[in-house]
Enzyme design. Structure first.
Site, PDB file in Angstrom:
ATOM      1  N   THR A  11       0.861  -1.195   0.000  1.00 40.87           N
ATOM      2  CA  THR A  11       0.000   0.000   0.000  1.00 40.87           C
ATOM      3  C   THR A  11       0.892   1.238   0.000  1.00 40.87           C
ATOM      4  OG1 THR A  11       0.002   0.048   2.390  1.00 40.87           O
ATOM      5  CG2 THR A  11      -1.794  -1.154   1.350  1.00 40.87           C
ATOM      6  N   GLU A  41      -6.111  -3.633  -0.679  1.00 42.10           N
ATOM      7  CA  GLU A  41      -6.516  -4.748   0.194  1.00 42.10           C
ATOM      8  C   GLU A  41      -7.706  -5.534  -0.357  1.00 42.10           C
ATOM      9  OE1 GLU A  41      -5.652  -1.752   1.137  1.00 42.10           O
ATOM     10  OE2 GLU A  41      -4.628  -1.743   3.078  1.00 42.10           O
ATOM     11  N   LYS A  66     -15.192  17.529  11.161  1.00 43.31           N
ATOM     12  CA  LYS A  66     -16.254  17.553  12.172  1.00 43.31           C
ATOM     13  C   LYS A  66     -16.471  18.983  12.630  1.00 43.31           C
ATOM     14  CE  LYS A  66     -14.730  13.088  13.210  1.00 43.31           C
ATOM     15  NZ  LYS A  66     -13.361  12.742  13.473  1.00 43.31           N
ATOM     16  N   TRP A  84     -20.924  16.279  10.603  1.00 40.66           N
ATOM     17  CA  TRP A  84     -19.836  15.784   9.757  1.00 40.66           C
ATOM     18  C   TRP A  84     -19.980  16.391   8.368  1.00 40.66           C
ATOM     19  CZ3 TRP A  84     -17.386  10.437  10.621  1.00 40.66           C
ATOM     20  CH2 TRP A  84     -17.299  10.178  11.996  1.00 40.66           C
TER      21      TRP A  84
HETATM   22  P1  AMP Z   1      -5.329   2.222  -2.641  1.00 45.19           P
HETATM   23  O1  AMP Z   1      -5.206   1.031  -1.778  1.00 45.19           O
HETATM   24  O2  AMP Z   1      -4.062   3.012  -2.736  1.00 45.19           O
HETATM   25  O3  AMP Z   1      -5.875   1.891  -3.968  1.00 45.19           O
HETATM   26  O4  AMP Z   1      -6.358   3.211  -1.947  1.00 45.19           O
HETATM   27  C1  AMP Z   1      -7.645   2.790  -1.572  1.00 45.19           C
HETATM   28  C2  AMP Z   1      -8.446   3.966  -1.110  1.00 45.19           C
HETATM   29  O5  AMP Z   1      -8.688   4.873  -2.183  1.00 45.19           O
HETATM   30  C3  AMP Z   1      -9.819   3.614  -0.614  1.00 45.19           C
HETATM   31  O6  AMP Z   1      -9.808   3.142   0.701  1.00 45.19           O
HETATM   32  C4  AMP Z   1     -10.546   4.949  -0.756  1.00 45.19           C
HETATM   33  O7  AMP Z   1     -10.263   5.807   0.322  1.00 45.19           O
HETATM   34  C5  AMP Z   1      -9.935   5.512  -2.010  1.00 45.19           C
HETATM   35  N1  AMP Z   1     -10.797   5.236  -3.159  1.00 45.19           N
HETATM   36  C6  AMP Z   1     -10.700   4.262  -4.068  1.00 45.19           C
HETATM   37  N2  AMP Z   1     -11.668   4.358  -4.991  1.00 45.19           N
HETATM   38  C7  AMP Z   1     -12.432   5.425  -4.651  1.00 45.19           C
HETATM   39  C8  AMP Z   1     -13.601   6.046  -5.190  1.00 45.19           C
HETATM   40  N3  AMP Z   1     -14.174   5.617  -6.300  1.00 45.19           N
HETATM   41  N4  AMP Z   1     -14.100   7.116  -4.531  1.00 45.19           N
HETATM   42  C9  AMP Z   1     -13.524   7.586  -3.405  1.00 45.19           C
HETATM   43  N5  AMP Z   1     -12.419   7.055  -2.859  1.00 45.19           N
HETATM   44  C10 AMP Z   1     -11.876   5.981  -3.470  1.00 45.19           C
END
Ligand code: AMP
Length: 541
Positions: free
Chosen positions: A186, A331, A440, A445
């Site tokens: 990640t 994940e 907040k 929120w």
């Molecule tokens: P990553 O593991 O780097 O791909 O990041 C995952 C995170 O990206 C998720 O937990 C979200 O917070 C954000 N994310 C992924 N897709 C979206 C989406 N379509 N809209 C908003 N946030 C997203």
């Protein structure tokens, strides 16, 4: 009583075997980082992946060994996906955009034994080699003519030489489907990066899942171009889904700029693509500037960050390209949800449809989800209540590689995504924020995503981020930080006025700041932790 069906383990290599046999003349076209276009078929890709498998075995790579890649979307990276996993080793895709310290941490933490890299990253790997002692051999993903005259890299050789020394004709072995096949760390905006170790079973199931019509929807009639990098969650599974369905695959190499993408889409007849919003915002600008039109592109999947509704609208109305909004994480392999209308939503008005499609979408079979409150109790699916988003399923992480993190799972086995979301009565999930980014204000929120989506709908705004800043009265209030489009001007007052009537009064940002650029993570998301540091000490009256 057990069923009486064949217990054929799900294996990644069976995908390339299938494509080589049943779609033998379907092409993979890729832009080589060292120059030129490479074109071959699934049959040839299988042959070269088998040559690679033999080369890896000759180098003593064993089941479970990690083999690192620092590479763009190319045919050679595709071969690594299959050749490495095919012998039971682990293809560890490394994001070259991470900070050098993170790269060193990741390579040493995963103990990569070999490292395959594109020519673009030669200066980078020269610096990494002396401090990554587990790497026994560095392999340049090009022909021998591109090797540097001198190098500090142990065992440096060219990929093409490595393959040329081996015959094909290798029989992909069978093994337990729970064997690890690939590893992706990640981006780690706060802690050290953590490794997600995918299995053959999770990868094949995910490839099947994303192929479904209501998910990404892949078919042999498609020409698929993943713009999302192969070092970011396996390019969302498309290098597996394309051969599984027999779709032509177009890999853009290092050329991720709008002009290069457009040119390749047109020459190769791309019908379907996928990438983060930034890519499509830039491409939209490029299309508008030259009054260009796509001749074959029909659909694209946008995820990784929230897709601004204004972007979806512009793509459909100006370019006749549908955007499917999808949500997922490293994940979750990554696909969790995708936004596609149901039969009983087809009769909605255009605005109502757009509002539904702007959400992150419905759970794809294979990923169950729920939202819970602070007490861990499930919240109603009324589209209003928001809480922590939990997921589970056969392609969701159970634990991190060599970094046990028990707190990520609830006692009853759900993964805490760290996202805050609502779910409406028709099952559409909408992300409100990362839990760490929610603002907040006086007990209420405020969704930073909603405000950012609105801000980028203003014609003078290229990119926008909203963070909470201290307020004596409300504890926190939204600050809007904006990058203006080149040559365009907008004042803070005008920007604040733009929100009036579009969001509840208490959600309107209190202040606007203009910056030259916003900080981004290695996967292109806005780095809010950095932004909060940049604006530390800022407060609103
Ligand atoms: P990553 O593991 O780097 O791909 O990041 C995952 C995170 O990206 C998720 O937990 C979200 O917070 C954000 N994310 C992924 N897709 C979206 C989406 N379509 N809209 C908003 N946030 C997203």
């Amino acid at each position: 009583m057990q069923g009486l069906m064949m217990a054929e383990p799900l294996r990644v290599a069976s995908i390339i075997e299938h494509a080589a046999k049943w779609h033998s003349d379907t092409e993979i076209v890729s832009r080589r980082p060292e120059g030129g276009i490479h074109r071959y078929t699934y049959a040839e890709a299988n042959h070269r992946s088998q040559q690679l498998a033999r080369a890896l075995l000759a180098l003593g790579i064993e089941n479970g060994d990690r083999v690192g890649t620092l590479a763009w979307n190319t045919h050679r990276h595709f071969e690594l996906y299959y050749g490495v996993a095919g012998i039971g080793a682990v293809c560890h895709t490394i994001n070259p955009r991470l900070f050098p310290e993170q790269l060193v941490y990741i390579i040493n933490h995963s103990e990569d034994r070999l490292l395959f890299f594109d020519i673009t990253f030669l200066p980078l790997v020269e610096r990494l080699a002396p401090i990554c002692p587990t790497v026994e051999k560095w392999v340049l993903l090009a022909g021998p003519e591109h090797l540097p005259k001198e190098s500090v890299m142990p065992g440096l050789c060219s990929y093409e030489d490595l393959l040329a020394a081996q015959p094909g004709g290798y029989q992909w072995p069978s093994f337990d489907e729970n064997t690890a096949c690939s590893l992706c760390y990640t981006s780690g905006t706060t802690d050290q990066p953590k490794g997600v170790l995918y299995s053959h079973r999770s990868t094949v199931l995910h490839a099947l899942g994303i192929s479904l019509p209501d998910a990404l929807g892949c078919s042999s009639a498609d020409v698929i171009m993943p713009v999302v990098p192969m070092f970011h969650v396996n390019a969302w599974g498309l290098p597996y889904a394309a051969p599984l369905n027999g779709a032509k695959l177009v890999l853009p190499g290092a050329g991720m700029d709008s002009a290069s993408l457009f040119e390749l889409m047109e020459t190769e007849g791309v019908t379907f693509s996928a990438g983060v919003p930034t890519i499509w915002l830039a491409l939209l600008q490029f299309m508008r500037e030259g009054q260009r039109r796509f001749s074959t592109l029909r659909r694209t999947v946008v995820g990784g960050s929230s897709c601004p509704p204004a972007l979806m609208k512009a793509f459909v109305e100006e370019l006749s390209v549908t955007i499917t909004h999808a949500w997922g994480m490293t994940e979750t392999s990554p696909l969790g949800t995708a936004s596609r209308l149901k039969a009983n939503q087809q009769g909605l008005s255009a605005d109502e449809k757009a509002a539904v499609l702007a959400k992150q979408g419905r759970a794809v079979f294979g990923v169950d989800m729920k939202i819970v409150g602070d007490d861990g109790q499930a919240l109603p699916h009324d589209g209003v209540a928001f809480g922590d988003l939990l997921v589970r399923g056969p392609w969701v992480v159970r634990d991190y590689f060599r970094t046990p993190t028990p707190g990520e799972l609830t006692a009853d086995g759900w993964f805490r995504t760290g996202d805050v979301a609502t779910v409406d009565p028709t099952g559409f999930m909408q992300i409100t924020d990362r839990s760490k980014d929610v603002i907040k204000s006086g007990g209420e929120w405020i969704s930073s995503i909603d405000l950012e989506n609105l801000a980028v709908a203003h014609p003078a705004v290229a990119e926008a981020a909203v963070i909470g800043v201290p307020s004596a009265r409300w504890s926190e209030r939204p600050l809007l930080v904006i990058v203006r489009r080149p040559g365009m001007d907008v004042s803070a007052e005008e920007m604040l006025g733009f929100f009036r009537g579009k969001v509840a009064k208490f959600c309107e940002p209190d202040a606007v700041e203009f910056v030259e650029q916003l900080p981004h993570t290695a996967t292109g998301k806005i780095l809010k932790t950095q932004l909060r540091k940049d604006f530390a000490g800022y407060s609103v009256a």
